[in-house]
Design an enzyme around this catalytic site. Sequence first.
Site, PDB file in Angstrom:
ATOM      1  CD  GLU A   1     -46.042 -53.995   8.612  1.00  0.00           C
ATOM      2  OE1 GLU A   1     -45.687 -52.828   8.243  1.00  0.00           O
ATOM      3  OE2 GLU A   1     -47.097 -54.698   8.426  1.00  0.00           O
TER       4      GLU A   1
ATOM      5  CB  CYS B   1     -38.194 -47.731   7.973  1.00  0.00           C
ATOM      6  SG  CYS B   1     -39.155 -47.046   9.496  1.00  0.00           S
TER       7      CYS B   1
ATOM      8  CB  CYS C   1     -45.005 -48.710  20.822  1.00  0.00           C
ATOM      9  SG  CYS C   1     -44.153 -47.260  21.374  1.00  0.00           S
TER      10      CYS C   1
ATOM     11  CB  CYS D   1     -48.227 -41.649  19.911  1.00  0.00           C
ATOM     12  SG  CYS D   1     -46.507 -41.352  20.887  1.00  0.00           S
TER      13      CYS D   1
ATOM     14  CB  CYS E   1     -48.892 -44.055  16.591  1.00  0.00           C
ATOM     15  SG  CYS E   1     -47.504 -45.475  16.507  1.00  0.00           S
TER      16      CYS E   1
ATOM     17  CB  CYS F   1     -44.950 -42.614   7.821  1.00  0.00           C
ATOM     18  SG  CYS F   1     -44.374 -42.437   9.327  1.00  0.00           S
TER      19      CYS F   1
END
Length: 375
Positions: A99, A112, A119, A123, A126, A352
Amino acid sequence: MQPSRLNTSLVNLLNFNQAQLAEYFVGLGEKPFRAKQMMRWMHHFGVSDFAQMTDIAKSLREKLQIEAEISPPTVQLEQVSDDGTRKWLIGTDTTNSIETVFIPEDDRGTLCVSSQVGCALECTFCSTGRQGFNRNLSVSEIIGQLWLANKSLRQADGYDMLPASERIISNVVMMGMGEPLTNYDNVVTAMQIMLDDSAYGLSRRRVTLSTSGIVPAMNRLKEDCPVALAVSLHAPNDALRDQIVPINKKYPLKELMAACERYLVKAPRDFVTFEYVMLDGVNDTVEHAHQLLDVVKNVPCKFNLIPFNPFPNSGYETSKPSHIRVFRDILMQAGYVVTVRKTRGEDIDAACGQLAGKVLDKTKRSMKIPIKAVA
Ligand code: SF4
C-alpha cells in the site's frame, strides 16, 4: 508504424538512477547525456511511451521500443478518504500487494512509500510485522509508487502529461510496509531518483527514512544518501524495547543513540524524529516518559507520538487521551518539540499501522499474542 516488441526480457528503465541509466545508454552505443533526457521524460513528465519523447532521436526511440520498457507496478485499487487521504493498493504478484498512501495537508502533500512486501522484524504492535516477510521491492516498485501517485494526482487535478504548476507531492516518507534499511541498495537508489533534479527534485529535508534501528545500515546511509532520519523508538528501556521492537536485542538503545548522533553530523536536518506508538499500559506511563528523556539526552530530536491504531488480534489498546497528554507535556516541559499524530484516512484503513495490505501470512505470526508491559 511501431516496431514490434519481440524481446520478452525488456529492461525496465524505472530500475535505474541517472548514473546507471547513463551506463545503460553507453552500452547501447549512445551518449550518456541521454540519461538526463530520459529521467525527465519518465519521472518529471510521467511519460511511459517512448514514442512521446520528442527530443530523443527516432532511431533511439525505436531501439528502446525493442530493448526496454517503463513499467511501473500495477494499481489494483485506489481509494479516497473523506479527509482527502488517498490509498493505492499495488499488486506485487498474484497473492500479495502493498500500500501507498498520500496525505494532503495545508502546507504539504506527503506520500508514504513501502519498501518490502511484509517485514521480517516482528515488531509486536505492527500489523505488517505480524504477517512475516515475503520479499524486497525492486527499485521500480519503490520509485513506481511515487510515479503512480504523481500520475494519479495530476489526473485528478486535470493534468495528463505536463507537471502541475505546484508540486502535489512535496514530501516522501519511507514509512510504509517494511524496514527500508534491510532493502538497502534498492531503497537508496530509489531515494537518489527522488532527489535527482531531472526526476522529482525533492530536497533531502523532504525525504524521510524511518528505521527501527539497523545501526550498520544507518552508518552507511549517512555517507550514501543522508536524508532526514526518523527512528521507530517506541520504548524507553532495553527490556521493553527487546519485547516490542525485537531488533533492539541486536542493536540496543545505547548503540542506537550513538548511531543517531553520528548520523546528525551528515544529516540535512539537525534533529532525529523519534516515533513512539502509544500503547495503553505498556509504554505510556509518567515513568516511561522520564526514562525516554534520559535515553535521548545526547541526541537533538523531536518526538512524534502515534496513538496506536488497533487491528484484529493485536492484543494492544490505544493509550487513553489523558495519558497521551500527560506524556506529551512531560516531553514538552523538557524543551522538546512534540507532535501527536492525527489519524488520517481511517475510513479507508490508511491510518498508520494499518498498512497490512494483503500479504500472505506464511508465519501464522498474527496468531501470537504480544507480551505485556515492562516498566
Ligand atoms: S514497525 Fe516497521 S520494522 Fe517493525 S515490523 Fe512494522 S514495518 Fe517492520
